[in-house]
Structure formats: C-alpha cells, structure tokens
Design a protein around this motif. Sequence first.
Motif: not given
Length: 102
Positions: A1-7, A40-57
């Motif tokens: 999970m990631i929130t908009a403020p975290q992003l 709050g928590v970003i909701r959406g396409n799981v694939d997009s969220l995984m790409k986002l988190i992987a890129a940040l990591d």
Amino acid sequence: MITAPQLRAARALLGIDQRKLAELSDLSVPTIQRMEASDGVIRGNVDSLMKLIAALDSAGVELIGEGAASVAGGRGVRLKADFNPARILGDRDAEANVRSVA
C-alpha cells in the motif's frame, strides 16, 4: 500500500518530476497525476501500483508503513503520529484530510 502523500514525498526526496516518475515506472503522466491526487491510499490497477512501487524501490525509496520500522536503515523523514496540519495551516478541514489519509 502507498498513500498519495507518500508518493508525493517520495518523488520530492528523489528530486524528480511527475514526467520522470512516469518514465521510470512505465506509466503515463496522467496516471501519476491521478495517483498523487488520490485521497489516502492509492487505489487502482494492481499492475500499475506494482510498477510504481518497483520504480520507487529501484530509485532508492523505501516505503515505510504505519508503525513499521525501516528495515534497511538510512536517512528518512516520517510524520509524527499526532501530526495535525491544521496547526500549521490554520485550516479546519486539514484535520479531516489527515484522518482520511491514515
């Protein structure tokens, strides 16, 4: 999970704009904008969220959940549990916004 403020904070720590984050995560700029504008928590396409988190990591950002410790250590910032933006903004609605993020 990631929130908009975290992003938004992660992007600021990296010193990159939305366009660069979109490039790193293989997402569109409008998708990044929509995620950052979420409540709050970003909701959406799981694939997009995984790409986002992987890129940040890959870029060096460690997302730390509520009450969790940083596993890798390193420098960082975190909001205190009792943070209330109304104290600094003088906005009565600000406190409600924080509750919706938590």
